[in-house]
Design a protein around this motif. Sequence first.
Motif, PDB file in Angstrom:
ATOM      1  N   GLU A 460      27.516 -17.816 -23.037  1.00 45.58           N
ATOM      2  CA  GLU A 460      28.313 -18.696 -23.693  1.00 45.58           C
ATOM      3  C   GLU A 460      28.114 -19.994 -24.022  1.00 45.58           C
ATOM      4  N   HIS A 463      25.306 -20.615 -25.357  1.00 51.64           N
ATOM      5  CA  HIS A 463      25.440 -20.453 -27.408  1.00 51.64           C
ATOM      6  C   HIS A 463      25.964 -21.481 -28.219  1.00 51.64           C
ATOM      7  N   ARG A 489      21.356 -12.147 -23.874  1.00 49.99           N
ATOM      8  CA  ARG A 489      22.044 -11.195 -24.250  1.00 49.99           C
ATOM      9  C   ARG A 489      21.430  -9.646 -24.992  1.00 49.99           C
ATOM     10  N   ASP A 499      28.438  -9.471 -29.225  1.00 50.91           N
ATOM     11  CA  ASP A 499      28.601 -11.283 -28.442  1.00 50.91           C
ATOM     12  C   ASP A 499      26.920 -11.254 -29.147  1.00 50.91           C
ATOM     13  N   GLU A 502      26.729 -12.156 -32.331  1.00 47.33           N
ATOM     14  CA  GLU A 502      26.959 -13.795 -32.642  1.00 47.33           C
ATOM     15  C   GLU A 502      25.847 -14.340 -32.987  1.00 47.33           C
TER      16      GLU A 502
END
Length: 784
Positions: A460, A463, A489, A499, A502
């Motif tokens: 995260e 990202h 991921r 995710d 994303e």
Amino acid sequence: MNNDTLLVHFCLSDVPVPQAPQHINNCPPATRIFHGRQAILQKMHQYFKREARMQDIFLLHGLGGAGKTQIGLKFIKESASIFTDIFLIDSSTITTIETGLKNIATTKGVGDSSQSALQWLKSKPEEWLLFFDNADDPKMDLNKYFPQCDHGNIIITSRNPGLCVYAGSHSAVSDIETSDAIDLLLRSAAQATTDPNKAVAAEIVKVLCYLPLAIVQAGAFISKSGRLNGYLALYATNKTRLLSQKPAQSHDSYAWTVYTTWQISFDQLSQQAKTFLQLCSFLHYQGISEDIFRNAAGYKFGPSSPSKEELKMPLDVLSKFLDPSGIWDPLCFLDVTSEIQAYSLITFYSEQNLFSVHPLVHDWTRGTVPDAGQHCCMVAIAGMSLAGLSDTDMAAAGPQMMPHIELLMRGNFNIVPDFRHEYGKAYVWAGELEKAKQLLMAVLEHRRNTLGVHHLDTLEAMHRMASIYSRLGNFQEAEALGVRVLNKRRDVLGETHPDTLESTGNLATILSLMGRLREAEALNLEVLERRRQTLGETHPTTLTIMSNLAVTYNRLGSLQEAQALELKVLERRRKILGHNHPDTLLSMANLAATYNRLGRFREAEVLEVAVLQQRKSSLGENHPDTMRTMNNLAVTYYKLDRLQEAENLGSVVLEKDRSILGANHPHTLLTMGNLAMTYNKLGRFLEAETLLVDALKKQTDALGNNHPETLRMQSKLGSTSNKLERWQEAEDLLVSALEKQKDLLSANHPHLIETMQSLADTYTKLGKLKEAEDLNEALKRLEV
């Protein structure tokens, strides 16, 4: 001096007539330096002059030291002739009220109790006036001391706005106007009203936040020391002493200093209310909301979260606002804030559903905190509050939260990584990308070391960093990190996990900005299909992917496809999110950009003006999104031949871009290119050339020779060389740009067409008529 002497001072005529009724006015005059407040006084005059068959009650409410009593006394002096008797009653306690009423009864010879006075007033259908001064105790039932009748007049001064329930009219008494504040300071300081003195006084009253008592105290000190010019320097290092110091010479009978008057109110609060007010002193003094504390109370602990032991203090504070089942209790929160409001130490604005604290009270309250514990507690509460927000929620809450975050971050505390991550997200929303980068880089490094490179929280953070690099124009770093996150991921979560999708969408955006539009299109289409299957057509995440795909179509020159998608997204966002939501505004801006390329300039202008107005209001003048809208509107003005407006707006944006984003940021370079084209139309070719040469070099360094934006900048420089009659330079630039654009862009892309038109003009000037004719024929076929 006993209470009777203090409360009742009769002003009798020099030659009393025994048979005539005795007229009583026991009010002292207003201070000799009284100034301003004309709007409130006018409101009071209009209210008490009206014809009404009921008791008239007017409330003056506000912070201690705001000058409520003096306004009441000034009004009485100006209006004494309309009242038959005027009685001033010290209303600070029940005892002083009852003593004041007994004095009325004794003076009028109708008894020796407060009830006797109330009965006598009730029996006298005349224009008497009761002035209940300093009725500040919120636990006191003031209604018991009003004559229960439909006649007479009452003025109340109080810190408690809750007394509005009794009043037919009221005025909140706060700070005074700048000009009145300057005059009040100079008069209380016994200084001449010269222009130099007014200039110094203007700075002093600004620092004192225009609070009358603070101004009068400053004036008293200045009159004693004679140091008008040196006051601010002393104040900067001796604020507490200066605002706690009782002047030896005073203009009225007010017994307290600025700080002691607030201390008296603060001491009356419950411990929970004291703690809440102290916590608020570490937030910005405006825009405090219940949501900050409610969201924090719903904080969910995760692998990278601080422990419950580390958060013991904030959890204890927040627990006081929960019901027995652990659910947020809005009534409990209301009880605490209402208790503080009763002393005007905090103000609630119902239209915005927000609280504020007077800046001086805000600063004073922070001084009541003995150590850094509560500052750390509020830092944690804000982090806990942000942790529950999605990106969409952050876009809505950002304008409210950023001033608080900025203030909290100044403490330089060792903020735990989990909260640094949340603060970093907020800075991204606010356009403070360098600050976000610093915070999130530290978070990423910490998570790599403690959780490992494959942990979901580490991914995260990676990202987020990829997105920041992209926004900063560091596309190579953004792509490298984006690809790594996507691959990890996919390995950990699978191809279809939200995710993973994303990350796929984020990489598509990066590739689009890099000019790799076909790759971006393919990734966006892949994500969109999966989002439609799992979330549906109208889910906000699906709409975001549709919006990103539309932007890619726009860059590809597929304008009809872009317009169709943008209209669909805009309609759905307006319906789901509302007209002023940041995502809705983004859709409006994107649609306007497409209209611009389609030649529908009037429609583009309407949308851009609406977006700009809302973004200025919610984000401020200097937010990157606001500046982008200004730049787009400048381009629309250029297309509409409103060149002076285009130049003015473009110049403003360029100055902001350079100072906020930096001279080499892609947005800065885009602004330079757009402003240069305006200079061209204005005939200022050398200025245009200077901008374009600089922009092209920086664009080439940042994006490479083959990026679509580099080629467009090269085409603009070639067009400018045409204007300067440097035909060979123009040909070299335009031929090189056109060859590369043909490989990257669609045949009818606006940028490609612009280059072809400029090159055809150059060929004509060089006498290469066959080449010019071929290009013009190709352009005609594109028009068909």
